[in-house]
Design a protein around this motif. Structure first.
Motif, PDB file in Angstrom:
ATOM      1  N   GLN A 138      -0.715   6.384   2.888  1.00  0.00           N
ATOM      2  CA  GLN A 138      -0.585   4.945   2.694  1.00  0.00           C
ATOM      3  C   GLN A 138      -0.943   4.587   1.261  1.00  0.00           C
ATOM      4  N   ILE A 139      -0.418   3.438   0.813  1.00  0.00           N
ATOM      5  CA  ILE A 139      -0.719   3.011  -0.551  1.00  0.00           C
ATOM      6  C   ILE A 139      -2.222   2.771  -0.732  1.00  0.00           C
ATOM      7  N   ASP A 140      -2.891   2.281   0.307  1.00  0.00           N
ATOM      8  CA  ASP A 140      -4.331   2.050   0.214  1.00  0.00           C
ATOM      9  C   ASP A 140      -5.091   3.354  -0.001  1.00  0.00           C
ATOM     10  N   GLU A 141      -4.614   4.414   0.660  1.00  0.00           N
ATOM     11  CA  GLU A 141      -5.295   5.700   0.528  1.00  0.00           C
ATOM     12  C   GLU A 141      -5.130   6.250  -0.889  1.00  0.00           C
ATOM     13  N   ASN A 155      -7.384   4.308  -3.082  1.00  0.00           N
ATOM     14  CA  ASN A 155      -8.785   4.720  -2.935  1.00  0.00           C
ATOM     15  C   ASN A 155      -9.092   6.024  -3.647  1.00  0.00           C
ATOM     16  N   LEU A 188      -4.128  -1.645  -7.819  1.00  0.00           N
ATOM     17  CA  LEU A 188      -3.005  -1.779  -6.878  1.00  0.00           C
ATOM     18  C   LEU A 188      -1.700  -2.172  -7.558  1.00  0.00           C
ATOM     19  N   GLN A 189      -1.802  -3.150  -8.455  1.00  0.00           N
ATOM     20  CA  GLN A 189      -0.589  -3.669  -9.068  1.00  0.00           C
ATOM     21  C   GLN A 189       0.133  -2.592  -9.877  1.00  0.00           C
ATOM     22  N   HIS A 234       1.789  -0.031  -7.548  1.00  0.00           N
ATOM     23  CA  HIS A 234       3.104  -0.461  -7.063  1.00  0.00           C
ATOM     24  C   HIS A 234       4.189  -0.033  -8.049  1.00  0.00           C
ATOM     25  N   LYS A 281       4.477   4.595   4.011  1.00  0.00           N
ATOM     26  CA  LYS A 281       3.779   5.817   3.607  1.00  0.00           C
ATOM     27  C   LYS A 281       4.633   6.570   2.599  1.00  0.00           C
ATOM     28  N   TYR A 282       3.950   7.266   1.720  1.00  0.00           N
ATOM     29  CA  TYR A 282       4.666   7.987   0.667  1.00  0.00           C
ATOM     30  C   TYR A 282       4.490   9.488   0.827  1.00  0.00           C
ATOM     31  N   TYR A 313      -6.412  -3.171   1.375  1.00  0.00           N
ATOM     32  CA  TYR A 313      -6.252  -3.859   0.077  1.00  0.00           C
ATOM     33  C   TYR A 313      -4.834  -4.352  -0.116  1.00  0.00           C
ATOM     34  N   HIS A 314      -3.911  -3.492   0.281  1.00  0.00           N
ATOM     35  CA  HIS A 314      -2.499  -3.806   0.079  1.00  0.00           C
ATOM     36  C   HIS A 314      -2.114  -5.082   0.832  1.00  0.00           C
ATOM     37  N   ARG A 330      -3.786  -8.221  -0.545  1.00  0.00           N
ATOM     38  CA  ARG A 330      -3.105  -8.666  -1.748  1.00  0.00           C
ATOM     39  C   ARG A 330      -1.818  -9.443  -1.379  1.00  0.00           C
ATOM     40  N   PRO A 375      -1.280  -0.615   7.927  1.00  0.00           N
ATOM     41  CA  PRO A 375      -1.626   0.709   8.473  1.00  0.00           C
ATOM     42  C   PRO A 375      -2.827   0.618   9.407  1.00  0.00           C
ATOM     43  N   GLU A 418     -12.743   4.437   6.561  1.00  0.00           N
ATOM     44  CA  GLU A 418     -12.536   3.166   5.888  1.00  0.00           C
ATOM     45  C   GLU A 418     -13.345   2.060   6.557  1.00  0.00           C
ATOM     46  N   ALA A 424       8.153  -5.027  -9.648  1.00  0.00           N
ATOM     47  CA  ALA A 424       7.870  -3.824  -8.861  1.00  0.00           C
ATOM     48  C   ALA A 424       7.051  -4.169  -7.631  1.00  0.00           C
ATOM     49  N   GLU A 425       6.027  -5.008  -7.835  1.00  0.00           N
ATOM     50  CA  GLU A 425       5.188  -5.365  -6.690  1.00  0.00           C
ATOM     51  C   GLU A 425       5.995  -6.155  -5.656  1.00  0.00           C
ATOM     52  N   GLN A 459       8.017  -4.103  -3.409  1.00  0.00           N
ATOM     53  CA  GLN A 459       7.238  -3.398  -2.381  1.00  0.00           C
ATOM     54  C   GLN A 459       6.938  -4.279  -1.176  1.00  0.00           C
TER      55      GLN A 459
END
Lengths: 371, 511
Positions: free
Chosen positions: A331-334, A337, A343-344, A347, A366-367, B202-203, B206, B394, B400, B497-498, B501
């Motif tokens: 995930q992007i959060d992982e 972290n 974050l920005q 992205h 997910k990536y 966080y994602h 935001r 997620p 977490e 870009a953001e 997403q």
């Protein structure tokens, strides 16, 4: 067309008689033409058939419809390979209940090194990615990849083999005039150009749930080994693995995350003695002794991690993201972290890597790495 | 004898002046109410008769005719009890006629003469102010609500006898006063759900911040238990503070709906409405035999949270489209059409499939591929067109949840949101809209200019990622908001870009 073909097709399509009995009849009579001519007494004398079977053979209806079937074959450019034909695959002929006829679009060879790849229709990104990789490498070794063109792993297996210009065969659970699943129309065309689509069902047969386990015996029957990529606890892929063992084929399994439900079946197979596969080399190692294995092909046999290409042109954030990503979806959060990239910016980095084709975004945001 | 008492009726969330005329003449004893009164109003005569007797006055046994003018508009509800009783008392000479020259009366009577609260007092007070009526007589429970309107004296009256004594000048009643600023300060102390309670994510946080800043509608997709509801409940805490006018507008709606708690003056917090998915289309956008505002209007200037969006009836979701687009819900009747405002931020949540486990690695999903496709497929088309931001939520992993570091509190996020809103209001002030999500295509062309780098990025993204054409304007609007949050005048590549997403459903969610 072979003049006896009409009888072969008639015999192959007779309903209500299982394939084992048909094979026994063929052994006794030699050719379907003689069965076609036989009377009730001759048939009863065989001791194989019950009353319904005999009625089925003598009934007029299938004798009429066979002509329609033959027309459809011509119309759809489908050829038929019978058990007495040269092209009938040698391996398939030796299983307990080989199909009487194979309907084929494309071309199949009598003796071809083939590996079957099966797995979940609802595969994870990990499954899809590794399937594509192994399949394309098998093709680079000149090995034909056989699968069922279902969604998920099957589709990935065909795509993988095609991507490195190899041969691949899809075995259908329906008539060859039907594309199932429909979104694979384009894939089917490419498979026909670079291999074949095969079915034991005459054109016009719609896909039915009970066709697929029967179809799977052909997948394993034509292969020297079966690779199971992702399978749940009670999945059809495990049935295929069972059939493969009964046919004396090797069973390979790709291990997975112990938590993932997609890998419970494959991990269980490994516990039961299937060979654990971490790269194509583990398969090659098993099959290199076969007489028609092309030994002269040499491939860089690195594991998955080393195959990851990190171009130098990437900037520093992109490089660090590439270093961290693997075939395990994150995930992007992982990622945020672990790398503490804002974050920005993340992205932007992820989007740019995705557009460069280096990573892939999956359902659920997910990536994973693209290999 | 003839008397005239001023009262007020409701149309939508606005009041209009109704004149209650009472005529008492000789003839057979009778008590008639004319002027398109509904059942509740016609029943007033029984309450009025008993209340007058039980308050110790004589009920005239003569011919009484009440006219509610204008006589061609439907009158509903119980708030005419008090003016009718006052009219009767005044026509018999108990209350001096002059008393009604500058007063508006409303209130329900109980049989013993006590006044009971009614709904819609705030819009009625505003109508009184607009018609230059100096004072309004209301039940005590409604007094605070009325008192926020400046320029009208609010007289709380407990019962009919008190009204008579007050009208004769025999007792003094202190008008209720209410200070907006006083309560605004107190409002801060109230504990409301805060983003600091949410670990990780966080994602998504935001994305919610961007949605709050630009007024964008948002859809969250995630497995059950991933915290979608928890996140949505915290959305109001980062929306900008309500201004007095906004609070007034929201209070009007709640007043009309009869949902204002007693002795409250104004709704000061932005509303958060979370109707259950079994709600009917009328419940959602308003209507009914006696029209009432629906959930979408009750969420006016706040958040409308629709959990399990695909489970809502198709009909309910379809009728939601027009109000979301226009900012008001229109209810048409044969004799009138009523509009309720509903400028709300839609926050919706959906499971990825029927059983909810499609994206979960640890729990088995029992849905077939087709079912998975169909589930969110129900939402496709015009409704999704109105949702700018789509994010996947997620499931949290244990480590977490255990995270020690506290998350950012809502107050900090709110500061950024307020700053971004201020920029938008400045930019859009000549266009009669107040936030980025409301921009029309022509405004998007004007305000969302891209530099070379970002337009190249957007172009490439479209060709590489199979984005649909309808997402083009959405991406620009959201990118504009992200740039506003950054305080940069131009949209840059990072903003684009953001924004890209946040288009989860466009990115071929299922493969």
């Amino acid at each position: 067309m072979n003049s006896k073909l009409r009888e072969w097709i008639w015999f192959a399509n007779l309903k209500g008689i299982i394939t084992r009995k048909k094979n026994e009849l063929l052994e006794l009579f030699g050719t379907p033409a003689l069965i076609y001519e036989a009377d009730a007494i001759a048939l009863a004398k065989t001791g194989i058939l019950n009353r319904e079977n005999i009625e089925a053979i003598l009934s007029a209806e299938p004798r009429k419809t066979v002509d329609e079937t033959m027309e459809k074959l011509v119309l759809n450019n489908i050829s038929v390979i019978t058990q007495e034909d040269e092209a009938y695959p040698e391996l398939l002929k030796n299983i307990a209940d080989p199909p009487v006829c194979l309907y084929v679009k494309g071309n199949i060879e009598r003796e071809e090194m083939s590996i079957g790849i099966v797995g979940s229709r609802r595969a994870s990104g990990y499954g899809i990615t590794t399937t594509k990789k192994i399949s394309s490498e098998l093709a680079e070794y000149g090995i034909c990849v056989i699968s069922g063109m279902a969604r998920g792993i099957d589709t990935a297996a065909h795509h993988g083999a095609l991507s490195s210009g190899g041969r691949t065969i899809a075995v259908f659970g329906c008539g060859l005039d039907i594309v199932y699943p429909p979104e694979n129309r384009r894939l089917m065309e490419r498979i026909i150009e670079n291999g074949a689509v095969v079915s034991e069902y005459p054109p016009g047969t719609i896909p039915a749930p009970h066709h697929f386990p029967v179809r799977n015996r052909i997948v394993s029957g034509m292969s020297i080994g079966i690779l199971v990529v992702e399978a749940g606890e009670k999945s059809g892929s495990l049935i295929t693995a069972q059939l493969a063992l009964e046919q004396g084929r090797d069973v390979y399994a790709l291990p997975g995350n112990v938590i993932s439900i997609n890998s419970r079946g494959t991990n269980k197979l490994i516990q039961d003695g299937a060979k654990l596969i971490t790269s194509v080399y583990d398969i090659i190692d098993e099959i290199r002794w076969y007489k028609n294995f092309r030994k002269n092909t040499v491939l860089d046999l690195n594991d998955f991690r080393n195959r990851k290409k990190i171009p130098d042109s990437l900037d520093i954030e992109e490089q660090s993201v590439m270093q961290m990503l693997s075939v395990e979806p994150l995930q992007i959060d992982e990622i945020h972290n672990r790398l503490s990239i804002e974050l920005q910016l993340l992205h932007r980095v992820l989007l740019s890597l995705e557009m460069k084709g280096l990573i892939r975004r999956e359902a659920g945001g997910k990536y994973i790495i693209q290999i | 004898m003839l008397s005239k008492v001023t009262s007020c009726g409701l149309s939508g969330i606005d009041g209009y002046i109704v004149s209650v005329e009472t005529d008492i003449s000789n003839g057979l004893p009778a008590f008639d109410i004319v002027g398109l009164a509904d059942i509740a109003v016609r029943e007033a005569k029984e309450r009025v008769r008993a209340a007058i007797r039980n308050s110790g006055f004589e009920f005239p046994s003569r011919r009484i005719t009440i006219n509610l003018a204008p006589a061609d508009l439907k009158k509903e509800g119980t708030s005419y009890d008090l003016p009718i009783a006052a009219g009767v008392l005044s026509a018999t000479g108990i209350i001096p006629l002059e008393f009604f020259n500058n007063s508006l009366l409303c209130g329900e009577l109980s049989l013993d003469g006590t006044l009971r609260p009614v709904y819609g007092v705030l819009p009625k007070t505003i109508a009184a102010r607009d018609n230059e009526i100096k004072s309004i007589v209301v039940p005590p429970e409604n007094a605070y609500e009325a008192a926020v309107v400046k320029g009208v004296r609010v007289i709380p009256v407990r019962n009919l006898s008190e009204l008579v004594l007050y009208a004769k000048g025999e007792v003094e009643i202190i008008p209720v006063e209410e200070e907006w600023d006083k309560h605004a300060a107190n409002g801060e102390n109230e504990k409301e759900p805060d983003f600091s309670d949410v670990r990780g994510q966080y994602h998504v946080k935001r994305a919610l911040e961007v949605a709050a800043a630009g007024g964008h509608n948002l859809l969250m997709i995630g497995s059950p238990g991933s915290g979608k509801t928890m996140l949505a409940r915290r959305m109001p805490s980062i929306l900008p503070d309500m201004t007095f006018d906004e609070a007034l507008e929201v209070t009007k709606i709640y007043s009309v709906a009869g949902l204002l708690p007693p002795e409250t003056s104004l709704v000061r917090k932005r509303p958060f409405r979370a109707p259950h998915h079994t709600i009917s289309s009328v419940g959602l956008v308003g209507g009914g035999r006696i029209p009432r505002p629906g959930e979408v209007s009750l969420a006016h200037l706040g958040v409308l949270f629709l959990d399990e969006l695909p489970e809502f009836s198709k009909n309910a979701l379809e009728v939601l489209r027009q109000p979301l687009e226009d900012g008001f819900a229109m209810i048409s009747r044969i004799n009138a059409s009523i509009t309720y405002p509903c400028r709300t931020t839609l926050v919706a949540a959906a499971n990825p499939c029927k059983c909810g486990n499609y994206l979960d690695e640890t729990r088995p999903c029992n849905c077939t591929q087709q079912e998975v496709r169909n589930y969110l497929g129900k939402l496709s088309g015009p409704l999704l067109d109105r949702i700018d931001i789509q994010v996947e939520v997620p499931s949290l992993k244990y480590n977490e949840l255990d995270e020690q570091e506290p998350s950012e509190p809502s107050s900090l996020i709110k500061k950024r949101v307020n700053a971004a809103r201020a920029i938008q209001q400045e930019r859009l002030k000549n266009n009669r809209i107040y936030c980025n999500s409301q921009m029309t295509p022509s405004m998007i062309r004007r305000f969302c200019r891209l530099d070379k780098e970002s337009s190249a990025l957007l172009k490439e993204a479209f060709s590489r990622l199979n984005l649909t054409a309808r997402s083009y304007n959405r991406i620009l609007k959201v990118a504009r908001t992200i740039a506003d949050l950054d305080g940069t005048p131009e949209i840059e590549a990072v903003h684009i870009a953001e924004a890209i997403q946040y288009r989860a459903l466009d990115r071929s969610f299922f493969e």
